[in-house]
Scaffold this motif. Structure first.
Motif, PDB file in Angstrom:
ATOM      1  N   LEU A 261       5.391  68.646  11.846  1.00 35.30           N
ATOM      2  CA  LEU A 261       5.818  68.477  10.570  1.00 35.30           C
ATOM      3  C   LEU A 261       7.194  68.462  10.259  1.00 35.30           C
ATOM      4  CD1 LEU A 261       3.704  71.279   9.246  1.00 35.30           C
ATOM      5  CD2 LEU A 261       3.218  68.781   9.060  1.00 35.30           C
ATOM      6  N   TRP A 262       8.153  68.643  11.232  1.00 31.77           N
ATOM      7  CA  TRP A 262       9.574  68.510  11.438  1.00 31.77           C
ATOM      8  C   TRP A 262      10.492  67.823  12.313  1.00 31.77           C
ATOM      9  CZ3 TRP A 262      12.705  70.881  14.866  1.00 31.77           C
ATOM     10  CH2 TRP A 262      12.238  71.764  15.677  1.00 31.77           C
ATOM     11  N   THR A 263       9.629  67.067  12.938  1.00 29.65           N
ATOM     12  CA  THR A 263      10.366  66.058  13.813  1.00 29.65           C
ATOM     13  C   THR A 263       9.447  65.109  14.126  1.00 29.65           C
ATOM     14  OG1 THR A 263      11.397  65.935  16.324  1.00 29.65           O
ATOM     15  CG2 THR A 263       9.247  67.186  16.003  1.00 29.65           C
ATOM     16  N   ASP A 264      10.050  63.874  14.881  1.00 25.80           N
ATOM     17  CA  ASP A 264       9.305  62.633  15.059  1.00 25.80           C
ATOM     18  C   ASP A 264       8.536  62.768  16.208  1.00 25.80           C
ATOM     19  OD1 ASP A 264      11.338  62.655  16.760  1.00 25.80           O
ATOM     20  OD2 ASP A 264      12.049  60.446  16.269  1.00 25.80           O
ATOM     21  N   ILE A 265       8.366  64.120  16.801  1.00 21.09           N
ATOM     22  CA  ILE A 265       7.446  64.016  18.034  1.00 21.09           C
ATOM     23  C   ILE A 265       6.202  64.507  17.544  1.00 21.09           C
ATOM     24  CG2 ILE A 265       7.120  65.378  20.374  1.00 21.09           C
ATOM     25  CD1 ILE A 265      10.175  65.761  20.337  1.00 21.09           C
ATOM     26  N   LYS A 266       5.261  63.679  18.106  1.00 19.90           N
ATOM     27  CA  LYS A 266       3.649  64.142  17.629  1.00 19.90           C
ATOM     28  C   LYS A 266       3.200  64.775  19.002  1.00 19.90           C
ATOM     29  CE  LYS A 266       3.951  62.015  13.797  1.00 19.90           C
ATOM     30  NZ  LYS A 266       4.932  62.547  13.008  1.00 19.90           N
ATOM     31  N   VAL A 267       2.432  65.684  18.957  1.00 27.61           N
ATOM     32  CA  VAL A 267       1.903  66.366  19.952  1.00 27.61           C
ATOM     33  C   VAL A 267       1.201  65.502  20.915  1.00 27.61           C
ATOM     34  CG1 VAL A 267       0.236  68.188  20.528  1.00 27.61           C
ATOM     35  CG2 VAL A 267       1.641  68.472  18.653  1.00 27.61           C
ATOM     36  N   GLY A 268       0.429  64.462  20.490  1.00 28.17           N
ATOM     37  CA  GLY A 268      -0.245  63.626  21.254  1.00 28.17           C
ATOM     38  C   GLY A 268       0.728  62.840  22.088  1.00 28.17           C
ATOM     39  N   SER A 269       1.786  62.512  21.823  1.00 28.63           N
ATOM     40  CA  SER A 269       2.740  61.469  22.429  1.00 28.63           C
ATOM     41  C   SER A 269       3.881  62.672  23.133  1.00 28.63           C
ATOM     42  CB  SER A 269       3.446  60.869  21.624  1.00 28.63           C
ATOM     43  OG  SER A 269       4.089  61.229  20.558  1.00 28.63           O
ATOM     44  N   LEU A 270       3.641  63.833  23.534  1.00 31.21           N
ATOM     45  CA  LEU A 270       4.414  64.819  24.124  1.00 31.21           C
ATOM     46  C   LEU A 270       5.194  64.396  25.239  1.00 31.21           C
ATOM     47  CD1 LEU A 270       6.064  67.536  23.684  1.00 31.21           C
ATOM     48  CD2 LEU A 270       4.058  68.345  25.094  1.00 31.21           C
ATOM     49  N   TYR A 271       4.352  63.933  26.270  1.00 27.23           N
ATOM     50  CA  TYR A 271       4.865  63.535  27.560  1.00 27.23           C
ATOM     51  C   TYR A 271       5.891  62.346  27.418  1.00 27.23           C
ATOM     52  CZ  TYR A 271       1.596  66.908  29.221  1.00 27.23           C
ATOM     53  OH  TYR A 271       0.791  68.192  29.453  1.00 27.23           O
ATOM     54  N   GLY A 272       5.536  61.373  26.766  1.00 31.77           N
ATOM     55  CA  GLY A 272       6.492  60.174  26.556  1.00 31.77           C
ATOM     56  C   GLY A 272       7.797  60.911  26.127  1.00 31.77           C
ATOM     57  N   ALA A 273       7.660  61.552  24.975  1.00 29.22           N
ATOM     58  CA  ALA A 273       8.704  62.465  24.510  1.00 29.22           C
ATOM     59  C   ALA A 273       9.773  63.058  25.264  1.00 29.22           C
ATOM     60  CB  ALA A 273       8.490  63.208  22.924  1.00 29.22           C
ATOM     61  N   LEU A 274       9.147  63.776  26.167  1.00 25.38           N
ATOM     62  CA  LEU A 274       9.804  64.438  27.292  1.00 25.38           C
ATOM     63  C   LEU A 274      10.507  63.543  28.156  1.00 25.38           C
ATOM     64  CD1 LEU A 274       6.896  67.337  28.346  1.00 25.38           C
ATOM     65  CD2 LEU A 274       9.353  67.549  27.046  1.00 25.38           C
ATOM     66  N   HIS A 275       9.902  62.682  28.472  1.00 25.23           N
ATOM     67  CA  HIS A 275      10.631  61.588  29.425  1.00 25.23           C
ATOM     68  C   HIS A 275      11.704  61.068  28.592  1.00 25.23           C
ATOM     69  CE1 HIS A 275       7.927  61.878  32.688  1.00 25.23           C
ATOM     70  NE2 HIS A 275       6.980  61.848  32.030  1.00 25.23           N
ATOM     71  N   ARG A 276      11.629  60.691  27.271  1.00 26.20           N
ATOM     72  CA  ARG A 276      12.514  60.092  26.470  1.00 26.20           C
ATOM     73  C   ARG A 276      13.705  61.165  26.291  1.00 26.20           C
ATOM     74  NH1 ARG A 276      13.708  60.990  21.164  1.00 26.20           N
ATOM     75  NH2 ARG A 276      11.601  61.683  20.808  1.00 26.20           N
ATOM     76  N   MET A 277      13.294  62.570  25.976  1.00 25.82           N
ATOM     77  CA  MET A 277      14.550  63.449  25.849  1.00 25.82           C
ATOM     78  C   MET A 277      15.222  63.807  27.245  1.00 25.82           C
ATOM     79  SD  MET A 277      12.824  66.120  23.272  1.00 25.82           S
ATOM     80  CE  MET A 277      11.361  66.670  24.045  1.00 25.82           C
TER      81      MET A 277
ATOM     82  N   GLU B 252      22.596  71.825  26.849  1.00 22.70           N
ATOM     83  CA  GLU B 252      23.436  72.225  25.745  1.00 22.70           C
ATOM     84  C   GLU B 252      23.306  71.202  24.743  1.00 22.70           C
ATOM     85  OE1 GLU B 252      25.862  74.426  23.608  1.00 22.70           O
ATOM     86  OE2 GLU B 252      24.970  75.149  25.618  1.00 22.70           O
ATOM     87  N   ASP B 253      23.464  69.745  25.099  1.00 21.98           N
ATOM     88  CA  ASP B 253      23.381  68.992  24.335  1.00 21.98           C
ATOM     89  C   ASP B 253      21.734  69.164  23.492  1.00 21.98           C
ATOM     90  OD1 ASP B 253      25.601  67.632  24.801  1.00 21.98           O
ATOM     91  OD2 ASP B 253      24.884  65.994  25.953  1.00 21.98           O
ATOM     92  N   GLY B 254      21.043  69.331  24.222  1.00 22.58           N
ATOM     93  CA  GLY B 254      19.567  69.695  23.548  1.00 22.58           C
ATOM     94  C   GLY B 254      19.638  70.750  22.656  1.00 22.58           C
ATOM     95  N   ARG B 255      20.309  71.948  22.764  1.00 24.86           N
ATOM     96  CA  ARG B 255      20.364  72.782  21.716  1.00 24.86           C
ATOM     97  C   ARG B 255      21.254  72.569  20.733  1.00 24.86           C
ATOM     98  NH1 ARG B 255      18.735  77.094  24.085  1.00 24.86           N
ATOM     99  NH2 ARG B 255      18.712  77.471  26.571  1.00 24.86           N
ATOM    100  N   LEU B 256      22.229  71.732  20.676  1.00 26.12           N
ATOM    101  CA  LEU B 256      23.047  71.141  19.842  1.00 26.12           C
ATOM    102  C   LEU B 256      22.199  70.516  18.751  1.00 26.12           C
ATOM    103  CD1 LEU B 256      26.250  70.317  21.396  1.00 26.12           C
ATOM    104  CD2 LEU B 256      25.805  72.160  19.934  1.00 26.12           C
ATOM    105  N   GLU B 257      21.307  69.337  19.247  1.00 28.84           N
ATOM    106  CA  GLU B 257      20.433  68.658  18.699  1.00 28.84           C
ATOM    107  C   GLU B 257      19.542  69.433  17.953  1.00 28.84           C
ATOM    108  OE1 GLU B 257      18.639  65.083  17.210  1.00 28.84           O
ATOM    109  OE2 GLU B 257      20.704  65.404  18.175  1.00 28.84           O
ATOM    110  N   LEU B 258      18.856  70.445  18.551  1.00 26.44           N
ATOM    111  CA  LEU B 258      17.804  71.275  17.910  1.00 26.44           C
ATOM    112  C   LEU B 258      18.593  72.092  16.780  1.00 26.44           C
ATOM    113  CD1 LEU B 258      15.077  72.644  18.025  1.00 26.44           C
ATOM    114  CD2 LEU B 258      15.922  74.400  19.357  1.00 26.44           C
TER     115      LEU B 258
END
Length: 171
Positions: free
Chosen positions: A17-33, A60-66
């Protein structure tokens, strides 16, 4: 956490609901992140005969993005258009009993959803922080408003919530 734990957490938190990451595509998103330096692989674990799982940690970059995503969500006040409003505008040719039946079905689904959220809040209440409680209340209020609006629409269509089309005095 490993991907499966992150997926479970994302489903509970309705992350889609608040990000472009869909639960079904999580593993792809993990690799991208990981490629973007927002998370990093810290180790691989294997329990019994289960497949090996990669454990990720936010950088740290991830925390800033979050923080940036959170702050943007807290500041965003735009109301997204509801497709139902447009559908209603284009429903002049739909016979009232058919339109009312559709609205009644929506009302029933929303009423069920409201009751589910009420039960969920009751079960979760002992574990919720004050801010999480306010989040639940926000969802409950939105659902209550939707139910009230649908009831009003049915009344405007001269249809009772039970589905009986009321006849006017001149009919």
């Amino acid at each position: 956490m490993h991907g499966h734990q992150i997926r479970q957490s994302a489903q509970r938190d309705h992350t889609e609901l608040w990000t472009d990451i869909k639960v079904g595509s999580l593993y792809g998103a993990l690799h991208r992140m990981a490629g973007e330096g927002l998370i990093e692989e810290v180790r691989t674990e294997q329990e019994g005969s289960l497949p090996a799982r990669t454990i990720y940690e936010i950088t740290e970059d991830g925390r800033l993005e979050l923080e940036s995503l959170r702050d943007a969500a807290l500041r965003d006040t735009k109301l997204a258009p509801d497709p139902v409003d447009l559908a209603l505008q284009l429903s002049e040719d739909v016979p009232t009993p058919i339109l009312a039946s559709t609205i009644r079905d929506r009302l029933g689904a929303l009423t069920c959803k409201l009751e589910e959220w009420r039960r969920l809040k009751e079960v979760a209440a002992p574990y919720l922080t004050p801010l999480e409680t306010h989040g639940f209340d926000h969802t409950l209020m939105r659902l209550e408003t939707e139910v009230t609006w649908h009831e009003g629409l049915l009344k405007a269509l001269s249809v009772t919530p039970a589905g009986v089309v009321e006849r006017g005095e001149d009919e």
